[in-house]
Design a protein around this motif. Structure first.
Motif, PDB file in Angstrom:
ATOM      1  N   ALA A 199       0.873  -1.300  -0.098  1.00  0.00           N
ATOM      2  CA  ALA A 199       0.125   0.002   0.041  1.00  0.00           C
ATOM      3  C   ALA A 199       0.791   1.292   0.019  1.00  0.00           C
ATOM      4  O   ALA A 199       0.633   2.241  -0.743  1.00  0.00           O
ATOM      5  N   LEU A 200       1.967   1.153   0.553  1.00  0.00           N
ATOM      6  CA  LEU A 200       2.923   2.268   0.651  1.00  0.00           C
ATOM      7  C   LEU A 200       3.903   2.519  -0.280  1.00  0.00           C
ATOM      8  O   LEU A 200       4.672   3.513  -0.615  1.00  0.00           O
ATOM      9  N   SER A 201       3.761   1.571  -1.362  1.00  0.00           N
ATOM     10  CA  SER A 201       4.988   1.300  -2.371  1.00  0.00           C
ATOM     11  C   SER A 201       5.081   2.437  -3.298  1.00  0.00           C
ATOM     12  O   SER A 201       6.225   2.716  -3.704  1.00  0.00           O
ATOM     13  N   HIS A 202       4.055   3.245  -3.620  1.00  0.00           N
ATOM     14  CA  HIS A 202       4.110   4.245  -4.396  1.00  0.00           C
ATOM     15  C   HIS A 202       4.722   5.496  -3.807  1.00  0.00           C
ATOM     16  O   HIS A 202       4.932   6.507  -4.618  1.00  0.00           O
ATOM     17  N   ARG A 203       5.048   5.553  -2.393  1.00  0.00           N
ATOM     18  CA  ARG A 203       5.607   6.747  -1.597  1.00  0.00           C
ATOM     19  C   ARG A 203       6.728   6.177  -0.970  1.00  0.00           C
ATOM     20  O   ARG A 203       7.620   7.032  -0.585  1.00  0.00           O
ATOM     21  N   LYS A 204       6.957   5.040  -0.665  1.00  0.00           N
ATOM     22  CA  LYS A 204       7.975   4.641   0.364  1.00  0.00           C
ATOM     23  C   LYS A 204       8.542   3.196  -0.271  1.00  0.00           C
ATOM     24  O   LYS A 204       7.993   2.362  -0.646  1.00  0.00           O
ATOM     25  N   SER A 205      10.009   3.119  -0.237  1.00  0.00           N
ATOM     26  CA  SER A 205      10.809   2.008  -0.500  1.00  0.00           C
ATOM     27  C   SER A 205      10.589   1.142   0.824  1.00  0.00           C
ATOM     28  O   SER A 205      10.451   1.548   1.797  1.00  0.00           O
ATOM     29  N   GLN A 206      10.890  -0.185   0.457  1.00  0.00           N
ATOM     30  CA  GLN A 206      11.202  -0.995   1.857  1.00  0.00           C
ATOM     31  C   GLN A 206      12.515  -0.431   2.523  1.00  0.00           C
ATOM     32  O   GLN A 206      12.415  -0.769   3.779  1.00  0.00           O
ATOM     33  N   ALA A 207      13.491  -0.243   1.887  1.00  0.00           N
ATOM     34  CA  ALA A 207      14.611   0.275   2.561  1.00  0.00           C
ATOM     35  C   ALA A 207      14.261   1.548   3.197  1.00  0.00           C
ATOM     36  O   ALA A 207      14.509   1.712   4.362  1.00  0.00           O
ATOM     37  N   ASP A 208      13.082   2.502   2.721  1.00  0.00           N
ATOM     38  CA  ASP A 208      12.833   3.497   3.492  1.00  0.00           C
ATOM     39  C   ASP A 208      12.365   3.225   4.873  1.00  0.00           C
ATOM     40  O   ASP A 208      12.381   3.622   6.000  1.00  0.00           O
ATOM     41  N   ILE A 209      11.302   2.321   4.631  1.00  0.00           N
ATOM     42  CA  ILE A 209      10.532   1.708   5.725  1.00  0.00           C
ATOM     43  C   ILE A 209      11.579   1.090   6.880  1.00  0.00           C
ATOM     44  O   ILE A 209      11.331   1.235   8.087  1.00  0.00           O
ATOM     45  N   ALA A 210      12.274   0.449   6.174  1.00  0.00           N
ATOM     46  CA  ALA A 210      13.314  -0.373   7.359  1.00  0.00           C
ATOM     47  C   ALA A 210      14.254   0.579   8.068  1.00  0.00           C
ATOM     48  O   ALA A 210      14.429   0.749   9.252  1.00  0.00           O
ATOM     49  N   THR A 211      14.651   1.726   7.396  1.00  0.00           N
ATOM     50  CA  THR A 211      15.368   2.720   7.965  1.00  0.00           C
ATOM     51  C   THR A 211      14.447   3.698   9.042  1.00  0.00           C
ATOM     52  O   THR A 211      14.873   3.790  10.236  1.00  0.00           O
ATOM     53  N   GLN A 212      13.205   3.839   8.534  1.00  0.00           N
ATOM     54  CA  GLN A 212      12.352   4.712   9.466  1.00  0.00           C
ATOM     55  C   GLN A 212      11.962   3.899  10.812  1.00  0.00           C
ATOM     56  O   GLN A 212      11.801   4.238  11.828  1.00  0.00           O
ATOM     57  N   ALA A 213      11.918   2.434  10.687  1.00  0.00           N
ATOM     58  CA  ALA A 213      11.493   1.498  11.742  1.00  0.00           C
ATOM     59  C   ALA A 213      12.791   1.109  12.427  1.00  0.00           C
ATOM     60  O   ALA A 213      13.124   0.608  13.397  1.00  0.00           O
ATOM     61  N   GLY A 214      14.260   1.579  12.258  1.00  0.00           N
ATOM     62  CA  GLY A 214      15.388   1.538  12.894  1.00  0.00           C
ATOM     63  C   GLY A 214      15.973   0.246  12.737  1.00  0.00           C
ATOM     64  O   GLY A 214      16.903  -0.186  13.574  1.00  0.00           O
ATOM     65  N   PHE A 215      15.681  -0.445  11.506  1.00  0.00           N
ATOM     66  CA  PHE A 215      16.495  -1.667  11.304  1.00  0.00           C
ATOM     67  C   PHE A 215      17.669  -1.291  10.326  1.00  0.00           C
ATOM     68  O   PHE A 215      17.877  -0.386   9.467  1.00  0.00           O
ATOM     69  N   SER A 216      18.889  -1.839  11.035  1.00  0.00           N
ATOM     70  CA  SER A 216      20.269  -1.447  10.178  1.00  0.00           C
ATOM     71  C   SER A 216      20.171  -2.144   8.949  1.00  0.00           C
ATOM     72  O   SER A 216      20.958  -1.980   7.802  1.00  0.00           O
ATOM     73  N   ASN A 217      19.655  -3.264   8.669  1.00  0.00           N
ATOM     74  CA  ASN A 217      19.617  -4.273   7.521  1.00  0.00           C
ATOM     75  C   ASN A 217      18.240  -4.076   6.934  1.00  0.00           C
ATOM     76  O   ASN A 217      17.169  -4.404   7.137  1.00  0.00           O
ATOM     77  N   ALA A 218      18.423  -3.471   5.493  1.00  0.00           N
ATOM     78  CA  ALA A 218      17.155  -3.105   4.766  1.00  0.00           C
ATOM     79  C   ALA A 218      16.224  -4.172   4.412  1.00  0.00           C
ATOM     80  O   ALA A 218      15.295  -4.265   4.180  1.00  0.00           O
ATOM     81  N   ASN A 219      17.114  -5.325   4.435  1.00  0.00           N
ATOM     82  CA  ASN A 219      16.554  -6.677   4.064  1.00  0.00           C
ATOM     83  C   ASN A 219      15.455  -7.169   5.101  1.00  0.00           C
ATOM     84  O   ASN A 219      14.757  -7.996   4.833  1.00  0.00           O
ATOM     85  N   MET A 220      15.434  -6.486   6.309  1.00  0.00           N
ATOM     86  CA  MET A 220      14.620  -6.870   7.391  1.00  0.00           C
ATOM     87  C   MET A 220      13.292  -6.687   6.937  1.00  0.00           C
ATOM     88  O   MET A 220      12.455  -7.853   7.322  1.00  0.00           O
ATOM     89  N   MET A 221      12.765  -5.890   6.041  1.00  0.00           N
ATOM     90  CA  MET A 221      11.463  -5.808   5.593  1.00  0.00           C
ATOM     91  C   MET A 221      11.264  -6.965   4.690  1.00  0.00           C
ATOM     92  O   MET A 221       9.924  -7.594   4.890  1.00  0.00           O
ATOM     93  N   THR A 222      11.902  -7.423   3.960  1.00  0.00           N
ATOM     94  CA  THR A 222      11.720  -8.643   2.977  1.00  0.00           C
ATOM     95  C   THR A 222      11.446  -9.729   3.885  1.00  0.00           C
ATOM     96  O   THR A 222      10.615 -10.595   3.704  1.00  0.00           O
ATOM     97  N   MET A 223      12.358 -10.069   4.955  1.00  0.00           N
ATOM     98  CA  MET A 223      12.399 -11.066   5.805  1.00  0.00           C
ATOM     99  C   MET A 223      10.974 -11.037   6.467  1.00  0.00           C
ATOM    100  O   MET A 223      10.498 -12.050   6.581  1.00  0.00           O
ATOM    101  N   LEU A 224      10.502 -10.064   7.112  1.00  0.00           N
ATOM    102  CA  LEU A 224       9.402  -9.832   7.962  1.00  0.00           C
ATOM    103  C   LEU A 224       8.097 -10.166   6.921  1.00  0.00           C
ATOM    104  O   LEU A 224       7.192 -10.809   7.077  1.00  0.00           O
ATOM    105  N   LYS A 225       8.110  -9.596   5.513  1.00  0.00           N
ATOM    106  CA  LYS A 225       6.977  -9.839   4.838  1.00  0.00           C
ATOM    107  C   LYS A 225       6.795 -11.095   4.156  1.00  0.00           C
ATOM    108  O   LYS A 225       5.798 -11.487   3.742  1.00  0.00           O
ATOM    109  N   GLN A 226       8.069 -11.787   3.973  1.00  0.00           N
ATOM    110  CA  GLN A 226       7.903 -13.108   3.552  1.00  0.00           C
ATOM    111  C   GLN A 226       7.842 -14.180   4.694  1.00  0.00           C
ATOM    112  O   GLN A 226       7.632 -15.482   4.279  1.00  0.00           O
TER     113      GLN A 226
END
Length: 132
Positions: free
Chosen positions: A20-47
């Motif tokens: 839903a947010l993909s038109h405004r934010k990348s997964q890397a942006d979300i990961a950074t905003q959430a405080g994850f040092s690894n941007a791949n964390m969002m992929t791991m969570l969504k999978q």
């Protein structure tokens, strides 16, 4: 099993929010905003490869633009299981989302804050409104 949380409600919700947010934010942006040092964390969570770290729920909810109480309920169920999450909620009380808080405020307003009982008639009316 490399995706132990693949069909978990929290995993499904995170994937939906990311989409839903993909038109405004990348997964890397979300990961950074959430405080994850690894941007791949969002992929791991969504999978469903990882569960939501409970200490990240507030920042993750903000990054995903969702209600933190709702995300906490999902994360607790994912983290400790439905039975243990229910026990925690029974003791500490149910976290109330902003949407639920708005509904409660409306009930209080319409009833002049008289603390009405839930009758069969009012329960049926609510079920009709919320299509259940």
């Amino acid at each position: 099993m490399n995706k132990p949380y693949e069909n978990d409600p929290a995993t499904i919700f995170i994937a939906q929010q990311i989409k839903a947010l993909s038109h405004r934010k990348s997964q890397a942006d979300i990961a950074t905003q959430a405080g994850f040092s690894n941007a791949n964390m969002m992929t791991m969570l969504k999978q469903g490869k990882n569960k939501i770290p409970l200490d990240r729920v507030p920042s993750l909810a903000s990054a995903l633009e969702c209600d933190p109480a709702y995300l906490m309920r999902l994360a607790m169920q994912q983290s400790v299981g439905a039975t243990a999450a229910r026990a925690i909620i029974d003791i500490l009380r149910e976290p109330i989302s902003n949407n639920e808080r708005s509904i409660l405020a409306e009930v209080r307003d319409v009833t002049c804050d008289t603390d009405p009982r839930l009758t069969a008639k009012s329960r049926n009316a609510l079920r009709q409104v919320f299509a259940k």
